[in-house]
Design a protein around this motif. Structure first.
Motif, PDB file in Angstrom:
ATOM      1  N   UNK A 150      -7.328  -1.132  -6.213  1.00 42.28           N
ATOM      2  CA  UNK A 150      -6.370  -2.184  -6.849  1.00 42.28           C
ATOM      3  C   UNK A 150      -6.056  -3.331  -6.137  1.00 42.28           C
ATOM      4  N   UNK A 151      -5.813  -4.366  -6.853  1.00 38.57           N
ATOM      5  CA  UNK A 151      -5.485  -5.608  -6.019  1.00 38.57           C
ATOM      6  C   UNK A 151      -4.265  -5.621  -5.129  1.00 38.57           C
ATOM      7  N   UNK A 152      -4.183  -6.218  -4.047  1.00 36.89           N
ATOM      8  CA  UNK A 152      -3.282  -5.772  -3.073  1.00 36.89           C
ATOM      9  C   UNK A 152      -3.372  -4.705  -2.197  1.00 36.89           C
ATOM     10  N   UNK A 225       1.967  -1.001   1.041  1.00 34.82           N
ATOM     11  CA  UNK A 225       2.610  -1.444   2.218  1.00 34.82           C
ATOM     12  C   UNK A 225       2.223  -3.001   2.664  1.00 34.82           C
ATOM     13  N   UNK A 226       1.125  -2.916   3.410  1.00 32.37           N
ATOM     14  CA  UNK A 226       0.721  -4.132   3.627  1.00 32.37           C
ATOM     15  C   UNK A 226       0.560  -5.366   2.803  1.00 32.37           C
ATOM     16  N   UNK A 227       0.326  -4.709   1.563  1.00 35.07           N
ATOM     17  CA  UNK A 227       0.069  -5.750   0.282  1.00 35.07           C
ATOM     18  C   UNK A 227       1.460  -6.368  -0.231  1.00 35.07           C
ATOM     19  N   UNK A 410       4.248  -9.013   5.986  1.00 31.04           N
ATOM     20  CA  UNK A 410       2.903  -8.454   5.027  1.00 31.04           C
ATOM     21  C   UNK A 410       2.798  -9.159   3.873  1.00 31.04           C
ATOM     22  N   UNK A 411       2.064  -8.919   2.884  1.00 30.51           N
ATOM     23  CA  UNK A 411       2.250  -9.379   1.518  1.00 30.51           C
ATOM     24  C   UNK A 411       1.109 -10.627   1.339  1.00 30.51           C
ATOM     25  N   UNK A 415       4.170 -13.449   3.658  1.00 32.64           N
ATOM     26  CA  UNK A 415       5.378 -14.237   3.530  1.00 32.64           C
ATOM     27  C   UNK A 415       6.476 -12.927   3.000  1.00 32.64           C
ATOM     28  N   UNK A 416       6.151 -11.611   3.361  1.00 37.56           N
ATOM     29  CA  UNK A 416       7.127 -10.554   2.873  1.00 37.56           C
ATOM     30  C   UNK A 416       7.593 -10.143   4.290  1.00 37.56           C
TER      31      UNK A 416
END
Length: 455
Positions: A150-152, A225-227, A410-411, A415-416
């Motif tokens: 999946x994306x992210x 998480x990292x996404x 993350x993200x 920016x998260x």
């Protein structure tokens, strides 16, 4: 008259020398050391003490590894008991009383459908090793090669795990849309966006002209998480289970970061009631020491002896520490506690978002929380989401560190702001964390506004 001699310069503090030598000798791939230039020398629970004498509240927790925080007494006692017993510390995959106790405790926490008809494979010591084992397992069992991801996503740093992660470039892994309410790829968000993502997935798998052959397995994270700390809706997870089951596609759930009570359930799949075919586990299951396993339905166990191996599968100390951690989380109902405290922290973060336009979204589950920082002066997209503000996020992280708070980013675009405190964090400590974060956010936003940057 004698000339005045200059005073000798004091040597630099020891921790500065350590940091300098690290920068000279360690790989350019080092990560946390760049944004967190501290030298930990002592730690207990939520607190780390650096070589410079400063104390920090650790809301990184070994990237979610430290379910009980640093050096919890039950973990230390479990490790000492193995050391004092004279038991071998390296045993390959031989059976030992320590391993037997760990597996028994682990299976006691699993969904009954998996525990009653499951098998466990001890992998190399990192979560990415378990991901690779899961891929090899489903390919062996199905005779197919492709994978759906999946994306992210983030599943690790080895070649196969990276190919299934969001940053992959050249890969044969089929990429499917992950529900992301704030930046919904369909422009709808909410349950409608999740349903559209599920319909897209089913269509791609069923359309004989989609260019996607039936995969050997599908891998997903219940919360990315990292996404960017993106929880999947429970309804979407159930749809993924229905879609894969109807098509004979093994469902692999990566609970490396979400497991052991982190999200408010012992395993994050517990929120939706989904029982995967393969569960990928690492981080907290080792009680702060390296340990990774996959647990899977017995009908997938088609490996020949030696088909998957590794020299460091038999980490006795990690198994003892892990069994103690699993038991402590279960016996003290820390998953429920994580859910309750996480909800209270989320409420306060939402109040903070009402004060600061640079907080685009507050999300998470249990004690896995995230703030997506955005440029409040930029025009929103048609769905209302504003552009990410990575420079502001980095400034917030620095301001947090100056205030004795360790956080991670993350993200998308980094920016998260992520919070992963230990499950043993007290109400008072949670308030202190949020106070420091609020101060850091205010200072960063003010500095950005005064310099003409993002506020």
């Amino acid at each position: 008259m004698a000339l005045t001699q200059p005073l000798p310069m004091a040597p630099p503090p020891a921790h500065e020398g350590i940091l300098r030598r690290q920068s000279l000798r360690e790989s350019a791939a080092r990560t946390y050391a760049r944004s967190l230039p501290i030298v930990p020398v002592r730690a207990r629970g939520l607190t780390i003490e650096g070589a410079d004498g400063r104390r920090y509240l650790d809301c990184l927790s070994g990237a979610g590894t430290l379910a009980l925080g640093h050096n919890h007494p039950v973990v230390l006692e479990a490790i000492r008991s193995v050391l004092d017993s004279g038991a071998p510390l390296h045993v390959l995959d031989l059976a030992t009383p320590v391993k037997d106790a760990f597996v028994t405790e682990l299976f006691a926490t699993l969904p009954p459908e998996l525990a009653d008809h499951g098998r466990i494979q001890f992998c190399g010591p990192a979560g990415t090793d378990a991901v690779e084992a899961a891929f090899k397992l489903v390919r062996t069992a199905t005779g197919r090669d492709g994978l759906a991801a999946f994306t992210g996503a983030y599943h690790g740093m080895t070649a196969g795990a990276l190919a299934a992660s969001g940053g992959a470039r050249d890969t044969s892994v089929t990429r499917l849309p992950y529900p992301y309410a704030y930046r919904c790829p369909f422009g709808t968000g909410g349950e409608q966006g999740a349903e559209l993502a599920a319909r897209w997935t089913a269509n791609v798998l069923d359309d004989d002209k989609s260019g996607v052959a039936r995969p050997a397995g599908m891998i997903l994270e219940p919360v990315q998480g990292e996404g960017g700390v993106i929880p999947a809706p429970d309804s979407w997870l159930r749809r993924m289970r229905e879609i894969t089951a109807a098509r004979g596609i093994p469902l692999i759930v990566d609970e490396v970061q979400t497991g052991v009570g982190r999200t408010g359930a012992f395993w994050a799949v517990g929120h939706s009631g989904v029982v995967p075919d393969v569960l990928v586990l690492s981080k907290a299951i080792g009680g702060s020491l390296p340990l990774a396993v996959i647990v899977y339905r017995e009908e997938l166990d088609t490996w020949r002896p030696g088909a998957h191996a590794g020299t460091f599968r038999g980490n006795q100390l990690a198994m003892a520490a892990g069994a103690a951690t699993l038991a402590y989380v279960r016996e003290n109902d820390l998953a429920r506690r994580a859910g309750e405290l996480g909800a209270r922290m989320t409420s306060r973060l939402e109040a903070l978002a009402a004060e600061h336009g640079c907080i685009g979204d507050v999300r998470g589950r249990g004690l896995m929380l995230g703030l997506e920082l955005v440029d409040p002066d930029a025009d929103p997209d048609p769905s209302g989401a504003r552009p990410a503000a990575p420079a502001l996020a980095a400034a917030v992280q620095r301001e947090c560190l100056d205030r004795g708070l360790i956080i991670e980013l993350g993200g998308r675009h980094g920016s998260v702001v992520r919070l992963l405190p230990p499950l043993t964090i007290t109400d008072e400590q949670a308030d202190a964390v949020l106070d420091r974060l609020a101060d850091a956010l205010a200072a960063s936003a003010t500095a950005g506004a005064s310099s003409g940057g993002t506020a």
